[in-house]
Design a protein around this motif. Structure first.
Motif, PDB file in Angstrom:
ATOM      1  N   ARG A  92       0.872  -1.182   0.000  1.00 26.85           N
ATOM      2  CA  ARG A  92       0.000   0.000   0.000  1.00 26.85           C
ATOM      3  C   ARG A  92       0.905   1.227   0.000  1.00 26.85           C
ATOM      4  NH1 ARG A  92      -0.919   3.260   4.131  1.00 26.85           N
ATOM      5  NH2 ARG A  92      -2.653   4.716   4.036  1.00 26.85           N
ATOM      6  N   VAL A 115      -1.994  -1.140  -3.911  1.00 29.12           N
ATOM      7  CA  VAL A 115      -2.984  -0.110  -3.629  1.00 29.12           C
ATOM      8  C   VAL A 115      -2.275   1.206  -3.369  1.00 29.12           C
ATOM      9  CG1 VAL A 115      -4.814   0.598  -2.030  1.00 29.12           C
ATOM     10  CG2 VAL A 115      -4.524  -1.814  -2.585  1.00 29.12           C
ATOM     11  N   ASP A 117      -3.121   4.904  -1.601  1.00 27.78           N
ATOM     12  CA  ASP A 117      -4.100   5.608  -0.776  1.00 27.78           C
ATOM     13  C   ASP A 117      -4.843   6.628  -1.647  1.00 27.78           C
ATOM     14  OD1 ASP A 117      -5.023   7.906   1.022  1.00 27.78           O
ATOM     15  OD2 ASP A 117      -4.430   6.400   2.502  1.00 27.78           O
TER      16      ASP A 117
END
Length: 199
Positions: A92, A115, A117
């Motif tokens: 992430r 991913v 944010d």
């Protein structure tokens, strides 16, 4: 086992061996700060708040590493930070990250979950590729990535697909007369790659 380090700033050659979880606190900045952790034997890394920079090669060759937690305070992920982390599954990119160097995740293409944010305005994930939005730079791709062909990518970064198992790659088309540039070793060590499609 859990190992807590309050500051890594003055450490130059730390070596961690053994299973368990590794916590990092403080500002990880100097080039050799975490270089000694390469080939360490942990599966999960949690980088604590206040850390701003992951040094080059800091987790290189951590072949058992599966997951890393990166805090919102993080701003820089330097080249080869996660080089050859073959079992890394989840990444992430936090909202505070403003620079992911080319090659930061070189040869770690087995990542299954990538991913960014939603509050991060510098990077996005498209086609399972990490893209520097303003520079139209594909920083790195995964085994199942598809390079966007909508003009959002004009450069494939250095080592972006290095070590992937891809069999075929379709490069983005030339948009508004802008050629597509390939960085150094963009497709190095891709033993299954047999086809590159140039629109």
């Amino acid at each position: 086992d859990r190992i807590d380090i309050n500051t890594c700033e003055n450490k130059s050659n730390l070596m961690v061996k053994g299973p368990g979880t590794f916590d990092i606190s403080g500002n990880i900045y100097k080039t050799r700060t975490l270089a000694g952790f390469n080939a360490a034997n942990f599966k999960f890394v949690e980088v604590k708040e206040n850390a701003e920079t992951l040094a080059p090669y800091c987790f290189q060759n951590c072949t058992r590493l599966e997951e890393v937690y990166l805090p919102d305070s993080l701003k820089y992920i330097k080249a080869n930070s996660f080089n050859m982390c073959y079992n890394l599954e989840r990444v992430r990119i936090p909202k505070g990250v403003i620079q992911v160097d080319e090659g930061a995740f070189s040869q770690s293409a087995g990542i299954k979950e990538l991913v960014v944010d939603p509050e991060n305005t510098v990077y996005k994930v498209d086609g399972n590729c990490l893209i520097d939005i303003n520079n139209k730079l594909l920083v790195f791709g995964l085994n199942d990535s598809t390079i966007p062909v909508d003009g959002s990518v004009t450069t494939i970064g250095a080592e972006a697909f290095r070590g992937t198992t891809k069999e075929s790659i379709t490069l983005p088309p030339v948009v508004n007369g802008n050629d597509v540039y390939l960085g150094s070793m963009s497709f190095a060590d891709c033993p299954n790659l047999t086809e590159v499609i140039i629109p």
